[in-house]
Design a protein around this motif. Sequence first.
Motif, PDB file in Angstrom:
ATOM      1  N   THR A   1       0.865  -1.174   0.000  1.00 49.61           N
ATOM      2  CA  THR A   1       0.000   0.000   0.000  1.00 49.61           C
ATOM      3  C   THR A   1       0.902   1.224   0.000  1.00 49.61           C
ATOM      4  O   THR A   1       1.876   1.284   0.756  1.00 49.61           O
ATOM      5  CB  THR A   1      -0.899   0.010   1.254  1.00 49.61           C
ATOM      6  OG1 THR A   1      -1.831  -1.070   1.150  1.00 49.61           O
ATOM      7  CG2 THR A   1      -1.652   1.315   1.393  1.00 49.61           C
TER       8      THR A   1
ATOM      9  N   SER B   1      -0.950  -2.511  -4.350  1.00 52.47           N
ATOM     10  CA  SER B   1      -2.273  -3.035  -4.016  1.00 52.47           C
ATOM     11  C   SER B   1      -3.307  -1.925  -3.898  1.00 52.47           C
ATOM     12  O   SER B   1      -4.456  -2.088  -4.321  1.00 52.47           O
ATOM     13  CB  SER B   1      -2.221  -3.831  -2.709  1.00 52.47           C
ATOM     14  OG  SER B   1      -1.867  -2.993  -1.622  1.00 52.47           O
ATOM     15  N   THR B   2      -2.920  -0.802  -3.323  1.00 51.97           N
ATOM     16  CA  THR B   2      -3.832   0.333  -3.193  1.00 51.97           C
ATOM     17  C   THR B   2      -3.026   1.593  -2.920  1.00 51.97           C
ATOM     18  O   THR B   2      -1.893   1.537  -2.437  1.00 51.97           O
ATOM     19  CB  THR B   2      -4.858   0.102  -2.066  1.00 51.97           C
ATOM     20  OG1 THR B   2      -5.889   1.082  -2.126  1.00 51.97           O
ATOM     21  CG2 THR B   2      -4.205   0.159  -0.698  1.00 51.97           C
TER      22      THR B   2
ATOM     23  N   VAL C   1      -3.339   5.300  -0.913  1.00 54.00           N
ATOM     24  CA  VAL C   1      -4.082   6.077   0.068  1.00 54.00           C
ATOM     25  C   VAL C   1      -3.585   7.513   0.017  1.00 54.00           C
ATOM     26  O   VAL C   1      -2.378   7.767   0.128  1.00 54.00           O
ATOM     27  CB  VAL C   1      -3.926   5.512   1.493  1.00 54.00           C
ATOM     28  CG1 VAL C   1      -4.775   6.314   2.472  1.00 54.00           C
ATOM     29  CG2 VAL C   1      -4.323   4.043   1.538  1.00 54.00           C
TER      30      VAL C   1
ATOM     31  N   VAL D   1      -5.880   0.926 -10.188  1.00 56.29           N
ATOM     32  CA  VAL D   1      -5.372   0.780  -8.821  1.00 56.29           C
ATOM     33  C   VAL D   1      -6.403   1.379  -7.855  1.00 56.29           C
ATOM     34  O   VAL D   1      -6.794   2.543  -8.003  1.00 56.29           O
ATOM     35  CB  VAL D   1      -4.013   1.481  -8.654  1.00 56.29           C
ATOM     36  CG1 VAL D   1      -3.508   1.326  -7.216  1.00 56.29           C
ATOM     37  CG2 VAL D   1      -2.992   0.920  -9.644  1.00 56.29           C
ATOM     38  N   PRO D   2      -6.863   0.617  -6.871  1.00 53.81           N
ATOM     39  CA  PRO D   2      -7.816   1.167  -5.899  1.00 53.81           C
ATOM     40  C   PRO D   2      -7.212   2.352  -5.146  1.00 53.81           C
ATOM     41  O   PRO D   2      -6.026   2.354  -4.804  1.00 53.81           O
ATOM     42  CB  PRO D   2      -8.089  -0.015  -4.956  1.00 53.81           C
ATOM     43  CG  PRO D   2      -7.740  -1.227  -5.751  1.00 53.81           C
ATOM     44  CD  PRO D   2      -6.593  -0.817  -6.633  1.00 53.81           C
ATOM     45  N   VAL D   3      -8.063   3.351  -4.875  1.00 57.59           N
ATOM     46  CA  VAL D   3      -7.632   4.567  -4.185  1.00 57.59           C
ATOM     47  C   VAL D   3      -8.563   4.829  -3.010  1.00 57.59           C
ATOM     48  O   VAL D   3      -9.788   4.719  -3.134  1.00 57.59           O
ATOM     49  CB  VAL D   3      -7.639   5.782  -5.136  1.00 57.59           C
ATOM     50  CG1 VAL D   3      -7.308   7.069  -4.362  1.00 57.59           C
ATOM     51  CG2 VAL D   3      -6.645   5.580  -6.278  1.00 57.59           C
ATOM     52  N   VAL D   4      -7.970   5.169  -1.875  1.00 58.80           N
ATOM     53  CA  VAL D   4      -8.719   5.621  -0.701  1.00 58.80           C
ATOM     54  C   VAL D   4      -8.302   7.052  -0.408  1.00 58.80           C
ATOM     55  O   VAL D   4      -7.104   7.340  -0.266  1.00 58.80           O
ATOM     56  CB  VAL D   4      -8.452   4.728   0.524  1.00 58.80           C
ATOM     57  CG1 VAL D   4      -9.194   5.270   1.749  1.00 58.80           C
ATOM     58  CG2 VAL D   4      -8.865   3.282   0.247  1.00 58.80           C
TER      59      VAL D   4
ATOM     60  N   HIS E   1     -12.041   2.217  -8.623  1.00 57.95           N
ATOM     61  CA  HIS E   1     -12.368   1.822  -7.249  1.00 57.95           C
ATOM     62  C   HIS E   1     -11.893   2.941  -6.316  1.00 57.95           C
ATOM     63  O   HIS E   1     -10.720   2.982  -5.939  1.00 57.95           O
ATOM     64  CB  HIS E   1     -11.689   0.500  -6.892  1.00 57.95           C
ATOM     65  CG  HIS E   1     -11.981  -0.603  -7.860  1.00 57.95           C
ATOM     66  ND1 HIS E   1     -13.171  -1.297  -7.877  1.00 57.95           N
ATOM     67  CD2 HIS E   1     -11.242  -1.109  -8.879  1.00 57.95           C
ATOM     68  CE1 HIS E   1     -13.153  -2.190  -8.850  1.00 57.95           C
ATOM     69  NE2 HIS E   1     -11.995  -2.106  -9.471  1.00 57.95           N
TER      70      HIS E   1
ATOM     71  N   ALA F   1      -7.350   0.145   5.119  1.00 59.42           N
ATOM     72  CA  ALA F   1      -7.220   0.233   3.657  1.00 59.42           C
ATOM     73  C   ALA F   1      -6.324  -0.875   3.141  1.00 59.42           C
ATOM     74  O   ALA F   1      -6.610  -1.504   2.110  1.00 59.42           O
ATOM     75  CB  ALA F   1      -6.680   1.605   3.267  1.00 59.42           C
TER      76      ALA F   1
ATOM     77  N   ALA G   1      -7.397  -4.186   0.760  1.00 58.46           N
ATOM     78  CA  ALA G   1      -6.732  -4.459  -0.511  1.00 58.46           C
ATOM     79  C   ALA G   1      -6.244  -5.903  -0.568  1.00 58.46           C
ATOM     80  O   ALA G   1      -6.161  -6.477  -1.651  1.00 58.46           O
ATOM     81  CB  ALA G   1      -5.576  -3.491  -0.710  1.00 58.46           C
TER      82      ALA G   1
END
Length: 226
Positions: free
Chosen positions: A66, A89-90, A92, A166-169, A195, A222, A226
């Motif tokens: 992350t 993986s993600t 942030v 890529v997932p984002v928070v 995402h 987070a 992921a």
Amino acid sequence: MDILLIAGLWLDGSAWDDVASALRSLGHRPVPLTLPGQGDGSISATLDDQVAAVLAAVDSASGRPTVVGHSAACTLAWLAADARPDKISTVVLVGGFPATGGKPYADFFELRDGVMPFPGWAPFEGPDSADLDEQARHAMAAAAIPVPAGVATGVVRLTDERRFDVPVVVVCPEFTPAQAKEWINEGDELAKVKHLDFVDIDSGHWPMHTKPAELARLLAAAADAA
């Protein structure tokens, strides 16, 4: 999981000390980064140098890390996603949004003698710094590391559309998730992310100093998701 921690302007890796301690207790491996030109004594560092340092950390991480960016360094985290979309993986983003491709990284304040010094607290009055007492403000200002001009004025270059996979928070400290969504919908780079999640934290712009345990829990959640 490895969690790479990239602090914003004027900060080095020690800004994450309390967050890192909390992350370790939650079973994660925090990797705070001290960027070229922001803690190594160099004023000749460039944005490319900082990107290279982040990518080296991604490449040497265990598994798919992350990547956490704070403030202006949200752009560095996003540049990592652009360069290594299959290895992260993600992402942030804490208290910021990535700069648009073709724009300067962070030319926000006056340059002097080849660097961008901390401008004092006046530009950050209000929600940004409301949770910082005078002692904290004095300590942060005294420790602030001038950002090399080659970093602040470096041009952001984004090239791989796979970054949007890529997932984002987005962690929302001095602004609300509703505000963040509105800004993104107005045409921000993140509008194309497939995402995208938002989490709130009741703090100012520097939650690693004022709410480290809570921030660590959000980062761990987070990473776990992921």
